[in-house]
Scaffold this active site. Structure first.
Site, mmCIF file in Angstrom:
data_model
loop_
_atom_site.group_PDB
_atom_site.id
_atom_site.type_symbol
_atom_site.label_atom_id
_atom_site.label_comp_id
_atom_site.label_asym_id
_atom_site.label_seq_id
_atom_site.Cartn_x
_atom_site.Cartn_y
_atom_site.Cartn_z
ATOM 1 C CB SER A 132 -0.842 0.004 1.282
ATOM 2 O OG SER A 132 -1.439 1.264 1.496
ATOM 3 C CE1 TYR A 145 -4.367 -2.007 5.095
ATOM 4 C CE2 TYR A 145 -3.202 0.025 4.614
ATOM 5 C CZ TYR A 145 -3.916 -1.079 4.185
ATOM 6 O OH TYR A 145 -4.160 -1.251 2.845
HETATM 7 N N1 LIG Z 1 -8.587 -0.725 -1.306
HETATM 8 C C1 LIG Z 1 -7.537 0.071 -1.145
HETATM 9 O O1 LIG Z 1 -7.643 1.294 -1.190
HETATM 10 C C2 LIG Z 1 -6.173 -0.511 -0.942
HETATM 11 C C3 LIG Z 1 -5.079 0.343 -1.111
HETATM 12 C C4 LIG Z 1 -3.799 -0.168 -0.921
HETATM 13 C C5 LIG Z 1 -3.636 -1.494 -0.586
HETATM 14 N N2 LIG Z 1 -4.728 -2.290 -0.427
HETATM 15 C C6 LIG Z 1 -4.484 -3.680 -0.055
HETATM 16 O O2 LIG Z 1 -5.030 -4.518 -1.042
HETATM 17 C C7 LIG Z 1 -5.377 -5.767 -0.455
HETATM 18 C C8 LIG Z 1 -6.806 -6.119 -0.840
HETATM 19 O O3 LIG Z 1 -7.673 -5.138 -0.313
HETATM 20 P P1 LIG Z 1 -9.102 -4.795 -0.949
HETATM 21 O O4 LIG Z 1 -9.228 -3.343 -0.921
HETATM 22 O O5 LIG Z 1 -9.285 -5.525 -2.223
HETATM 23 O O6 LIG Z 1 -10.047 -5.356 0.210
HETATM 24 P P2 LIG Z 1 -11.339 -6.274 0.193
HETATM 25 O O7 LIG Z 1 -11.909 -6.156 1.553
HETATM 26 O O8 LIG Z 1 -12.195 -5.998 -0.998
HETATM 27 O O9 LIG Z 1 -10.704 -7.737 -0.012
HETATM 28 C C9 LIG Z 1 -9.894 -8.320 0.952
HETATM 29 C C10 LIG Z 1 -10.072 -9.819 0.887
HETATM 30 O O10 LIG Z 1 -9.219 -10.395 1.896
HETATM 31 C C11 LIG Z 1 -9.973 -11.406 2.536
HETATM 32 N N3 LIG Z 1 -9.488 -11.630 3.884
HETATM 33 C C12 LIG Z 1 -9.538 -10.788 4.950
HETATM 34 N N4 LIG Z 1 -9.106 -11.413 6.061
HETATM 35 C C13 LIG Z 1 -8.761 -12.665 5.694
HETATM 36 C C14 LIG Z 1 -8.273 -13.795 6.386
HETATM 37 N N5 LIG Z 1 -8.119 -13.790 7.722
HETATM 38 N N6 LIG Z 1 -8.009 -14.922 5.681
HETATM 39 C C15 LIG Z 1 -8.232 -14.975 4.348
HETATM 40 N N7 LIG Z 1 -8.719 -13.953 3.643
HETATM 41 C C16 LIG Z 1 -8.990 -12.806 4.305
HETATM 42 C C17 LIG Z 1 -11.393 -10.883 2.564
HETATM 43 O O11 LIG Z 1 -12.356 -11.916 2.797
HETATM 44 C C18 LIG Z 1 -11.524 -10.240 1.192
HETATM 45 O O12 LIG Z 1 -11.984 -11.159 0.213
HETATM 46 C C19 LIG Z 1 -5.173 -5.611 1.052
HETATM 47 O O13 LIG Z 1 -3.932 -6.164 1.419
HETATM 48 C C20 LIG Z 1 -5.164 -4.105 1.236
HETATM 49 O O14 LIG Z 1 -4.413 -3.718 2.355
HETATM 50 C C21 LIG Z 1 -5.985 -1.834 -0.597
#
Ligand SMILES: NC(=O)c1ccc[n+]([C@@H]2O[C@H](COP(=O)([O-])OP(=O)(O)OC[C@H]3O[C@@H](n4cnc5c(N)ncnc54)[C@H](O)[C@@H]3O)[C@@H](O)[C@H]2O)c1
Length: 252
Positions: A132, A145
């Site tokens: 991130s 985070y």
């Molecule tokens: N959305 C953003 O703005 C953003 C920005 C930078 C980085 N990220 C990173 O991208 C990645 C995905 O995030 P996203 O925004 O797609 O979120 P999201 O909530 O849409 O998806 C996250 C997924 O991880 C799964 N998950 C959570 N806890 C879990 C566990 N204990 N075991 C197995 N699976 C688990 C959830 O069920 C979900 O399907 C994350 O690592 C997040 O930190 C997101």
């Protein structure tokens, strides 16, 4: 590079992971998606033919070990599963801290440890960590985070150093997006609107996108495109790279 790569995407039932799974399946890869959300995995199986799914809670080391054993050889590992919790440090629950670190740092370490030997044997591999912009800068109230994402950027660099010394085409990459339009962010918009007494549209421009020079959310498919790019054969020289997709956040 293997003709049909075997890909493991964690947290691939939603958001960025889902877009990555679809994008790499479109490239002809054999995709395995692991997630804690069994119902969402079931829906994914209906819409992404050929996709194999595994229910696993990556906060639990035993589930991570079972997942690694079940999936076996992996050519592309995408450590994507993640979650966000927002509290001031003095009120940050220890249990949430431990769960977040387990999912976003320990699970990627254990999965990387499990798949690297096979990548070395086959002479090709990609470890892609969805970090991130918070792997590079901090924001208040996101202690765990920010700590986890800084740590995964560090882990990426160590993997790149160790893998590079063993095999030129086993690489590691950290992808660092700012805010992406996913359920993880949509939940934050509603929370921040309540906390700041703002309309949800104003939360987007005044809070979440305040540091971006481009005031728009990134689409999950745009992050998936970056993942597909570092998985291409010619990307070996980008090993250890930290790829920012931050809409100008760090240009300040
Ligand atoms: N959305 C953003 O703005 C953003 C920005 C930078 C980085 N990220 C990173 O991208 C990645 C995905 O995030 P996203 O925004 O797609 O979120 P999201 O909530 O849409 O998806 C996250 C997924 O991880 C799964 N998950 C959570 N806890 C879990 C566990 N204990 N075991 C197995 N699976 C688990 C959830 O069920 C979900 O399907 C994350 O690592 C997040 O930190 C997101």
């Amino acid at each position: 590079m293997p003709e049909r790569r075997r890909v493991l995407v964690t947290g691939g039932a939603s958001g960025i992971g889902l877009a990555v799974a679809r994008r790499l399946a479109d490239d002809g890869d054999r995709v395995v998606v692991a997630d804690v959300d069994g119902a969402a995995l079931h829906r994914l199986e209906q819409t992404l033919p050929g996709c194999v799914t595994v229910v696993a809670d990556l906060a639990r080391a035993e589930d991570v070990h079972r997942l690694a054993a079940e999936v076996g050889a992996v050519d592309v590992l995408v450590n994507n599963a993640g979650l966000q919790r927002v509290h001031p440090i003095e009120r940050f629950p220890e249990e949430e801290w431990n769960t977040m670190l387990a999912v976003m740092l320990t699970a990627p370490f254990l999965l990387t440890k499990a798949v690297l030997p096979g990548m070395y044997d086959r002479g090709w591999g990609r470890v892609v960590n969805i970090a991130s912009v918070h792997g590079l800068v901090a924001s208040p109230y996101k202690a765990c985070y920010v700590a986890a994402k800084h740590a995964i950027v560090g882990l990426t660099k160590v993997v790149a150093l160790e893998a590079g010394a063993r095999c030129a085409d086993v690489t590691a990459h950290a992808i660092c997006p700012s805010y992406v339009r996913t359920p993880l962010v949509e939940a934050q918009i509603a929370d921040q609107a309540r906390a700041h007494g703002l309309a949800e549209d104003d939360v987007l421009t005044d809070v979440l996108l305040a540091s971006n020079s481009v005031k728009r959310l990134i689409e999950p498919e745009e992050v998936a495109e970056a993942v597909a790019f570092v998985c291409r054969p010619g990307a070996w020289s980008m090993s250890g790279s930290v790829l920012t997709l931050d809409a100008g956040w760090l240009a300040h």
